[in-house]
Scaffold this motif. Structure first.
Motif, short mmCIF file in Angstrom:
data_model
loop_
_atom_site.label_atom_id
_atom_site.label_comp_id
_atom_site.label_asym_id
_atom_site.label_seq_id
_atom_site.Cartn_x
_atom_site.Cartn_y
_atom_site.Cartn_z
N ALA A 136 -44.22 -43.22 51.79
CA ALA A 136 -45.51 -43.80 51.39
C ALA A 136 -45.58 -43.98 49.87
O ALA A 136 -45.97 -45.04 49.38
N LEU A 137 -45.20 -42.95 49.16
CA LEU A 137 -45.28 -43.00 47.69
C LEU A 137 -44.50 -44.18 47.13
O LEU A 137 -45.02 -44.97 46.33
N PHE A 138 -43.26 -44.28 47.56
CA PHE A 138 -42.39 -45.35 47.04
C PHE A 138 -43.00 -46.72 47.32
O PHE A 138 -43.15 -47.54 46.41
N HIS A 139 -43.37 -46.95 48.55
CA HIS A 139 -43.79 -48.31 48.91
C HIS A 139 -45.22 -48.65 48.50
O HIS A 139 -45.58 -49.81 48.46
N GLN A 140 -46.04 -47.64 48.22
CA GLN A 140 -47.36 -47.93 47.68
C GLN A 140 -47.30 -48.28 46.21
O GLN A 140 -48.02 -49.16 45.75
N PHE A 141 -46.44 -47.60 45.46
CA PHE A 141 -46.53 -47.69 44.01
C PHE A 141 -45.47 -48.55 43.33
O PHE A 141 -45.64 -48.91 42.16
N ILE A 142 -44.39 -48.86 44.02
CA ILE A 142 -43.40 -49.73 43.39
C ILE A 142 -44.08 -51.06 43.03
O ILE A 142 -44.83 -51.60 43.83
N GLY A 143 -43.85 -51.53 41.83
CA GLY A 143 -44.43 -52.79 41.40
C GLY A 143 -45.67 -52.62 40.52
O GLY A 143 -46.13 -53.58 39.89
N ILE A 144 -46.21 -51.41 40.45
CA ILE A 144 -47.40 -51.13 39.64
C ILE A 144 -47.09 -51.37 38.15
O ILE A 144 -46.04 -50.99 37.68
N PRO A 145 -48.01 -52.02 37.43
CA PRO A 145 -47.80 -52.22 35.99
C PRO A 145 -47.82 -50.89 35.24
O PRO A 145 -48.77 -50.12 35.38
N VAL A 146 -46.78 -50.64 34.48
CA VAL A 146 -46.68 -49.35 33.79
C VAL A 146 -46.08 -49.54 32.38
O VAL A 146 -45.23 -50.39 32.15
N SER A 147 -46.60 -48.76 31.43
CA SER A 147 -46.13 -48.80 30.04
C SER A 147 -46.17 -47.38 29.48
O SER A 147 -46.59 -46.45 30.18
N MET A 148 -45.76 -47.21 28.23
CA MET A 148 -45.86 -45.89 27.62
C MET A 148 -47.32 -45.41 27.56
O MET A 148 -47.59 -44.21 27.56
N GLU A 149 -48.23 -46.35 27.52
CA GLU A 149 -49.66 -46.03 27.41
C GLU A 149 -50.25 -45.38 28.66
O GLU A 149 -51.06 -44.46 28.57
N ASN A 150 -49.90 -45.92 29.82
CA ASN A 150 -50.56 -45.40 31.04
C ASN A 150 -49.62 -44.61 31.95
O ASN A 150 -50.00 -44.24 33.06
N VAL A 151 -48.40 -44.33 31.46
CA VAL A 151 -47.41 -43.70 32.35
C VAL A 151 -47.86 -42.31 32.84
O VAL A 151 -47.65 -41.96 34.01
N GLU A 152 -48.50 -41.56 31.97
CA GLU A 152 -48.96 -40.23 32.40
C GLU A 152 -50.05 -40.34 33.46
O GLU A 152 -50.07 -39.60 34.43
N LEU A 153 -50.96 -41.27 33.23
CA LEU A 153 -52.05 -41.51 34.18
C LEU A 153 -51.47 -41.95 35.54
O LEU A 153 -51.94 -41.50 36.60
N VAL A 154 -50.46 -42.80 35.50
CA VAL A 154 -49.82 -43.26 36.74
C VAL A 154 -49.17 -42.07 37.47
O VAL A 154 -49.32 -41.92 38.68
N GLU A 155 -48.48 -41.22 36.72
CA GLU A 155 -47.89 -40.03 37.35
C GLU A 155 -48.96 -39.16 38.02
O GLU A 155 -48.78 -38.69 39.14
N ARG A 156 -50.08 -38.96 37.31
CA ARG A 156 -51.14 -38.09 37.85
C ARG A 156 -51.75 -38.68 39.11
O ARG A 156 -52.04 -37.96 40.06
N VAL A 157 -51.97 -40.00 39.10
CA VAL A 157 -52.60 -40.59 40.28
C VAL A 157 -51.63 -40.57 41.47
O VAL A 157 -52.03 -40.33 42.61
N MET A 158 -50.34 -40.75 41.20
CA MET A 158 -49.35 -40.68 42.27
C MET A 158 -49.31 -39.27 42.87
O MET A 158 -49.26 -39.09 44.09
N GLU A 159 -49.35 -38.28 41.99
CA GLU A 159 -49.39 -36.89 42.48
C GLU A 159 -50.65 -36.64 43.31
O GLU A 159 -50.60 -36.01 44.37
N SER A 160 -51.77 -37.15 42.83
CA SER A 160 -53.03 -36.91 43.55
C SER A 160 -53.01 -37.58 44.92
O SER A 160 -53.56 -37.04 45.88
N CYS A 161 -52.38 -38.73 45.00
CA CYS A 161 -52.31 -39.43 46.29
C CYS A 161 -51.44 -38.67 47.29
O CYS A 161 -51.69 -38.70 48.49
#
Lengths: 112, 112, 112, 112
Positions: D20-45
């Motif tokens: 689920a994790l891989f196929h939900q989040f692959i393709g999400i826009p990510v940069s040095m700015e939001n990478v931590e936020l993206v990690e946290r939301v993936m963990e929360s999901c």
């Protein structure tokens, strides 16, 4: 003429952002616990993209609760989602929104 | 005036379609076996959406082979993807494409 | 001992396939026109993955029609989806399904 | 016997979470700015989902920078992604990871 082209480009870019948002995030596991975090990451993902000067995402808490599964979370659905994006290409700025249209049963995206 | 608005709407709608396509399908398992089927379903998903009069999707076989994993398939990546969509709102028709820009390292979407 | 490990691996692999299927395809534009094509591509995407010996996907036409938007299509939802996968790791074979559980309001995945 | 079943279920559930994790989040826009936020939301999901007692997501900053487009962000790719999940079904606990396997060119998921 150039202004017209720029405006058309801005409209095109606004469409990209809302189409992308919907199809990237629909299905994401969401609950009352992580809903704010999900909104923030969705906003950040729009903000990263070219020409975006403003982004806002809101997930309807009432609808979220209504869709809640026995396991205390649900998958993000179009019915719960509101989004707004402002795109600026040179002097031309356009604002577009995504909101659920109950009558059309559709996540309607429009220039406003 | 009305024509101008229609044109802007058509540009917006074209953007929605390409943004949606990319973010819905990136990551899909693809191989030489199902690549044609994947192209057809991607085209059909664009064609279903409002105002679309034409859609075309091509996945680059060379890049597909180059990305192939040991297990004989890979996940669809932006580098492999070409798409074209024609959107018509009343008399106004716009054509937009998605293609990988090697220099920008980006799946560039543009009105053409 | 080795058989036990193989069985656990097969269970793990079956989970991967169903989790992937759901989160890759939820949100895909679907109508009566392309629903068969969508089922076939979903099956093909499961079949490509390691250890899969059988895959089946069915989208509920009644629920599809019920969710239909004014534009003649809808986004694929968990409620409409049934999937089955058989995974084989050496001698160990497991079968798992994904089906909507109306009471739990949840796309339940289980080993059967 | 019951323990064995529980263990198999735990393995199945761990697979669901990583697929689920891989196929939900692959393709999400990510940069040095939001990478931590993206990690946290993936963990929360992952954490929201049934039986998950621990989740960890890391996005490789070096690879993120290497894939960076001219526009200062990129789409999340399997190569950048590391994830870990612990699933507990009654007394049975399993740990599984997702990591890029350079040799296999594959986002390998395994029980550890």
């Amino acid at each position: 003429m150039a202004g017209k082209k720029k405006r058309e480009e801005a409209c095109f870019e606004a469409g990209i952002k809302l189409g992308a948002l919907f199809h990237q995030f629909i299905g994401i596991p969401v609950s009352m616990e992580n809903v704010e975090l999900v909104e923030r990451v969705m906003e950040s993902c729009m903000k990263l993209q070219p020409y975006v000067s403003f982004s806002k995402v809101r997930i309807d808490r009432k609808k979220l609760k209504k869709s809640m599964s026995e396991f205390g979370y649900t998958s993000l659905e179009g019915e719960m989602l509101y989004a707004e994006v402002v795109v600026r290409v040179d002097e031309e700025e356009v604002r577009a929104i995504l909101r659920w249209d109950e009558e059309k049963k559709y996540p309607l995206m429009s220039l406003i």
